[in-house]
Design an enzyme around this catalytic site. Structure first.
Site, short mmCIF file in Angstrom:
data_model
loop_
_atom_site.label_atom_id
_atom_site.label_comp_id
_atom_site.label_asym_id
_atom_site.label_seq_id
_atom_site.Cartn_x
_atom_site.Cartn_y
_atom_site.Cartn_z
N PHE A 14 0.73 -1.21 -0.04
CA PHE A 14 0.04 0.15 0.71
C PHE A 14 1.17 1.43 -0.43
O PHE A 14 1.41 1.18 0.51
CB PHE A 14 -0.82 0.03 1.44
CG PHE A 14 -1.83 0.85 1.22
CD1 PHE A 14 -2.96 1.21 1.38
CD2 PHE A 14 -1.37 2.31 2.27
CE1 PHE A 14 -4.37 1.67 1.27
CE2 PHE A 14 -2.37 3.32 2.68
CZ PHE A 14 -3.63 2.56 1.87
N SER A 219 -6.29 6.92 8.26
CA SER A 219 -5.84 5.99 8.44
C SER A 219 -5.44 5.08 6.71
O SER A 219 -6.56 6.18 5.39
CB SER A 219 -7.12 4.82 9.55
OG SER A 219 -7.86 4.47 8.73
N LYS A 220 -5.72 4.03 6.45
CA LYS A 220 -5.65 3.19 4.97
C LYS A 220 -6.99 3.37 4.32
O LYS A 220 -7.15 3.33 3.65
CB LYS A 220 -4.78 1.94 6.13
CG LYS A 220 -3.99 1.02 5.03
CD LYS A 220 -3.87 -0.13 5.22
CE LYS A 220 -3.49 -0.53 4.06
NZ LYS A 220 -1.79 -2.77 4.69
N ARG A 221 -7.77 2.98 5.25
CA ARG A 221 -9.35 3.14 4.46
C ARG A 221 -10.43 3.94 4.42
O ARG A 221 -10.58 4.11 4.04
CB ARG A 221 -10.20 2.49 5.94
CG ARG A 221 -9.83 1.08 6.19
CD ARG A 221 -10.55 0.48 7.09
NE ARG A 221 -9.87 0.94 8.49
CZ ARG A 221 -8.81 0.57 9.35
NH1 ARG A 221 -7.99 -0.14 8.36
NH2 ARG A 221 -9.00 1.40 9.97
N ASP A 222 -8.90 4.98 5.02
CA ASP A 222 -10.06 6.60 4.37
C ASP A 222 -10.32 6.94 2.73
O ASP A 222 -8.93 6.33 2.49
CB ASP A 222 -9.46 7.46 4.75
CG ASP A 222 -10.09 7.67 6.52
OD1 ASP A 222 -10.76 7.32 6.61
OD2 ASP A 222 -8.76 7.64 7.33
#
Ligand code: GLU
Length: 447
Positions: A14, A219-222
Site C-alpha cells: 500500500f 488511516s489506510k481505509r479513509d
C-alpha cells in the site's frame, strides 16, 4: 557537502499518500539542491515482504515521476530497475548490519541479553534540532526510565527497524532525513545510535501528518488514502504531485498551480508548514480539472482512449476524426478521466438506457408531436452543424409556442440517455445526422 536524501518505505502492499508526499519532498529537495535521491526498501520484516508489495511502491513512484538516483546494479530490465539501478533492499544488506552489531558489541555499547542484542541507550535528555519542528528536548519516559536500553537484534537474529534505519542512513551518507512526524518519537534513539558509531547524525526534518478533512487521523481505509486510487481513477500525476506538495508546503506567494520545474526551483525545507495538513478531495479534483484543461491535445486524446479502453470501450472502431471531435466536446468539462465513460460513452455505445426520472418527465405523450416536428426539421437541415442545429431548435420551439428547454431536454435524453453532458448542439453535430435521427426515432417509439 552535497545533499543526500532517501525515501525509505516498508513494503506493506500500500502506498499511502502521506508516504507519497514524503517521497516527493525528498525528491524535490534533492532536485532543488542538486543532490541525490535514494530509494531504500525497508523490507526486514520478511513476513510482509513480497515482490507485489515492492511493486506497489515502485509503480507509484514511477507514476509520480520520482526517479531515484542510485542503487545496486540490476540485470533485470523488467524488474525494479531504474536506469539499470535498482533501489536498495535492506534484505540484501544483512552482512553490513552484522558488522555494525559486532562493532557495538566489541566496544561495550551493546550487549547480549536473552539471546537478543540490546543497545545501551543514553540516560541523558536528547536534543533534536529539527528543521521543521524546531528544538525538541526528549527525555526518557517513565516507562523507558525503568529500562532505557532497547533491542537492536531480536533473539531470532533479525535486526530491528531503529538499528537498520540508522546503519543505512550512516552507510549511505544521508545528510537530511525528511520523514513523517510519526517518526519524531524515534529520533532520540536514532541520534544516540549515530553517536555510538562516532558519526554526527544527519539533519532531521519531520513533516506534519496529513489529516482527514474532519481533522481525524488519516488511516489506510479513509477515502483518498491510497495513491493507487488516483492511478486507477485516471488522475493526472502532475496534478497529484502539485496537490501533494501543497499539503504541508506553501510557496511564499501562495500560488497554487506550479509546474514540476517551478516546484524544483522553489521547494525548500524552511517553507514546510508546521501544522498538520488536511486532505481536501474537492481541491484535488479541482486541481486535476485545471491540469486536464491545459493538457496538450495529443496527451488528452491518448489518456481518453486509454480510459475508455479500461472501461471496455474500444474507440479504435471509430474513425479518428470522429473520436477526436467527440473528445473535443469533453475538454474542460471533466475533473478526472474516470468521469469520461459516463460522460461521453454515448458517442461510442448505443443508447439503451435512459435516466429514469428524466424519461418520465421528458418522454411524455405531450412532447411526442413536438419532438416529431423537430425531427423533421433536423432531417431537412442542409448542414448538420452546431449553429444551424441550435437555430433550428429555437425556431421550432417558437413555432410551437414553447420554451427551447421543452425540446432541449428530450433531445439530450434521446441522444445520450442522460440529463447532462457535452454541449447539446455540438454533440449532435459530432454524432451526425444519421445517428442523431435514429436516436430521436427510438425515443419517439417509447413515447
Ligand atoms: N520504513 C520506515 C517507514 O516506512 C522509514 C522511516 C524513515 O524514513 O526513517 O516509516
Amino acid at each position: 557537502m552535497s545533499v543526500r536524501v532517501r525515501f525509505a518505505p516498508s513494503p506493506t502492499g500500500f502506498l499511502h499518500i502521506g508516504g507519497a508526499r514524503t517521497a516527493l519532498f525528498n525528491w524535490l529537495y534533492a532536485r532543488h539542491t542538486g543532490g541525490q535521491f535514494i530509494l531504500r526498501i525497508e523490507d526486514t520484516d520478511t513476513a510482509r515482504n513480497t515482490q507485489a508489495a515492492v511493486d506497489v511502491i515502485l509503480n507509484g513512484l514511477r507514476w509520480l515521476g520520482l526517479d531515484w538516483d542510485e542503487g545496486p546494479l540490476t540485470s533485470d530490465a523488467t524488474g525494479p530497475s531504474h536506469g539499470g539501478r535498482g533501489p536498495y533492499f535492506q534484505s540484501q544488506r544483512k552482512d553490513i548490519y552484522q558488522r555494525r552489531v559486532e562493532a557495538l558489541l566489541s566496544r561495550g555499547l551493546a550487549y547480549e541479553h536473552d539471546g537478543a542484542v540490546k543497545f545501551k541507550m543514553t540516560r541523558e535528555p536528547v536534543l533534536i534540532d529539527d528543521l521543521i519542528v524546531g528544538h525538541v528536548r526528549r527525555e526518557l519516559t517513565d516507562r523507558e526510565a525503568l529500562d532505557p536500553d532497547f533491542v537492536i537484534v531480536r533473539s531470532d537474529g533479525q535486526p530491528v527497524f531503529h538499528f537498520v534505519n540508522v546503519v543505512d542512513d550512516l552507510e549511505m551518507g544521508i545528510t537530511h532525513v525528511i520523514r513523517g512526524e510519526d517518526h519524531l518519537s524515534n529520533t532520540a534513539k536514532h541520534i544516540t545510535l549515530f553517536r555510538a558509531f562516532d558519526v554526527s547524525p544527519p539533519k532531521y526534518a519531520h513533516i506534519p501528518l496529513i489529516l482527514n478533512a474532519d481533522g481525524s487521523k488519516m488511516s489506510k481505509r479513509d477515502q483518498g488514502a491510497s495513491l493507487a486510487t488516483y492511478m486507477d481513477e485516471g488522475y493526472l500525476p502532475e496534478a497529484v504531485v502539485n496537490y501533494l506538495v501543497l499539503l504541508g508546503w506553501s510557496p511564499k506567494d501562495n500560488r497554487e498551480i506550479l509546474s514540476i520545474p517551478e516546484l524544483i526551483e522553489r521547494f525548500d525545507l524552511p517553507q514546510v508548514l508546521r501544522h498538520n495538513a488536511r486532505f481536501d478531495m474537492a481541491k484535488l479534483q479541482w486541481m486535476n480539472g485545471e491540469y486536464m484543461r491545459t493538457l496538450p491535445d495529443d496527451r488528452f486524446y491518448e489518456l481518453c482512449v486509454h480510459t475508455f479502453a479500461r472501461a471496455g470501450v474500444d474507440t479504435n472502431r471509430f474513425p479518428l476524426p470522429y473520436v477526436k471531435a467527440a473528445l473535443d466536446t469533453c475538454k474542460g468539462k471533466l475533473k478526472t478521466f474516470s468521469e469520461l465513460p459516463g460522460y461521453a460513452g454515448f458517442y461510442f455505445n448505443e443508447v439503451t438506457q435512459f435516466d429514469a426520472a428524466a424519461a418520465q418527465k421528458d418522454f411524455t405523450p405531450e412532447n411526442k408531436p413536438r419532438l416529431q416536428r423537430l425531427r423533421e426539421a433536423y432531417a431537412a437541415l442542409p448542414e448538420f452543424k452546431a449553429a444551424p442545429l441550435e437555430a433550428c431548435l429555437k425556431s421550432v420551439a417558437a413555432e410551437l409556442g414553447v420554451k427551447a428547454g421543452v425540446l432541449v431536454h428530450p433531445v439530450r435524453l434521446a441522444c445520450t440517455g442522460k440529463t447532462a453532458g457535452p454541449s447539446l448542439y455540438h454533440l449532435l453535430e459530432v454524432l451526425g445526422r444519421e445517428k442523431s435521427l435514429a436516436r430521436l426515432d427510438a425515443a419517439l417509439a417509447r413515447m
